[in-house]
Motif scaffolding. Sequence first.
Motif, short mmCIF file in Angstrom:
data_model
loop_
_atom_site.label_atom_id
_atom_site.label_comp_id
_atom_site.label_asym_id
_atom_site.label_seq_id
_atom_site.Cartn_x
_atom_site.Cartn_y
_atom_site.Cartn_z
N GLU A 16 1.16 -1.33 0.18
CA GLU A 16 0.12 -0.44 -0.03
C GLU A 16 1.01 1.45 -0.24
N SER A 17 0.24 2.50 0.38
CA SER A 17 0.81 4.14 -0.44
C SER A 17 0.27 4.58 1.03
N LEU A 18 1.70 5.77 1.26
CA LEU A 18 0.79 6.81 2.53
C LEU A 18 2.12 7.74 2.14
N ARG A 19 1.20 9.16 2.24
CA ARG A 19 1.77 10.18 1.71
C ARG A 19 2.06 10.84 3.03
N LEU A 20 3.55 11.34 2.71
CA LEU A 20 3.77 11.87 4.87
C LEU A 20 3.59 13.45 4.20
N SER A 21 3.28 14.81 5.47
CA SER A 21 3.28 16.43 5.34
C SER A 21 4.18 16.34 6.14
N CYS A 22 4.96 17.21 5.86
CA CYS A 22 5.14 18.52 7.09
C CYS A 22 5.48 19.71 7.03
N GLU A 23 4.75 20.62 7.90
CA GLU A 23 5.14 21.21 7.19
C GLU A 23 5.38 22.75 8.38
N ALA A 24 5.83 23.42 8.00
CA ALA A 24 7.09 24.49 8.64
C ALA A 24 6.30 26.12 9.23
N SER A 25 7.19 26.42 9.86
CA SER A 25 7.12 27.84 10.61
C SER A 25 7.70 28.10 11.49
N GLY A 26 7.88 29.62 11.88
CA GLY A 26 8.93 30.26 12.00
C GLY A 26 9.81 30.72 11.38
N PHE A 27 10.53 29.88 10.38
CA PHE A 27 11.19 30.13 9.47
C PHE A 27 11.43 30.12 8.23
N THR A 28 12.33 30.62 7.06
CA THR A 28 12.31 31.14 5.96
C THR A 28 12.29 29.66 5.41
N PHE A 29 11.66 28.79 5.69
CA PHE A 29 11.45 27.37 4.87
C PHE A 29 11.97 27.74 3.27
N SER A 30 11.87 28.12 2.44
CA SER A 30 12.53 28.59 1.08
C SER A 30 13.84 28.17 0.68
N ARG A 31 14.82 29.11 2.00
CA ARG A 31 16.00 28.73 2.54
C ARG A 31 16.64 28.10 2.43
N TYR A 32 16.17 26.51 3.18
CA TYR A 32 16.35 25.76 4.12
C TYR A 32 16.61 24.55 2.88
N ARG A 33 17.48 23.25 3.08
CA ARG A 33 17.75 22.04 2.22
C ARG A 33 16.49 21.18 3.50
N VAL A 34 15.63 20.38 2.88
CA VAL A 34 14.42 19.46 3.72
C VAL A 34 14.78 18.52 3.38
N SER A 35 14.67 17.02 4.38
CA SER A 35 15.16 15.72 4.47
C SER A 35 14.10 14.95 4.91
N TRP A 36 13.93 13.94 4.64
CA TRP A 36 13.39 12.63 5.58
C TRP A 36 14.12 12.11 6.47
N TYR A 37 13.98 11.83 6.92
CA TYR A 37 14.57 9.96 8.28
C TYR A 37 13.71 9.81 8.52
N ARG A 38 14.10 8.48 8.93
CA ARG A 38 13.29 7.28 10.13
C ARG A 38 14.97 6.67 10.65
N GLN A 39 13.32 6.05 11.98
CA GLN A 39 14.35 5.21 12.64
C GLN A 39 13.62 4.00 12.41
N PRO A 40 13.83 2.95 12.26
CA PRO A 40 13.34 1.42 12.84
C PRO A 40 13.57 1.27 13.94
N PRO A 41 12.28 1.02 14.88
CA PRO A 41 13.05 0.06 16.19
C PRO A 41 13.97 0.04 16.15
N GLY A 42 14.89 -0.38 17.08
CA GLY A 42 16.08 -0.67 17.63
C GLY A 42 16.98 -0.37 16.12
N LYS A 43 16.25 0.44 16.05
CA LYS A 43 18.05 1.19 14.90
C LYS A 43 18.46 2.44 15.02
N GLU A 44 19.36 2.66 13.92
CA GLU A 44 19.73 3.85 14.23
C GLU A 44 19.08 5.35 13.21
#
Length: 118
Positions: A16-44
């Motif tokens: 199946e599929s999912l779509r994650l969203s991330c909303e920014a506030s309080g800074f000039t978002f358009s000037r930032y590089r953005v990344s998605w990270y994940r942390q599986p159970p028990g891992k880095e």
Amino acid sequence: QEKLVESGGGLVQPGESLRLSCEASGFTFSRYRVSWYRQPPGKEREMIAGIISDGGRTNYKDDVKGRFTISRDNAQNMVFLQMNNLKPEDTAVYYCNAVSWVVNQEVWGQGTLVAVSS
């Protein structure tokens, strides 16, 4: 105050599929590089997808290439992660991260849980 808020996580079945969203506030978002990270159970925590400030270039961890797509809408201060063909090994807490080396600032979201199980 700088803030990132993720949403869209949940429990899905393999394939199946999912779509994650991330909303920014309080800074000039358009000037930032953005990344998605994940942390599986028990891992880095690991970076899985990144996108530069103007959205012109992206990069992905090998095991999500072809399945995940990162995108951003600077007008809405949003970044997205479209996740298709989800696998049990994609189960993790997913975090949004924004970095500006110009102002030496990094912002993290609180995370959203994605669980893939039959």
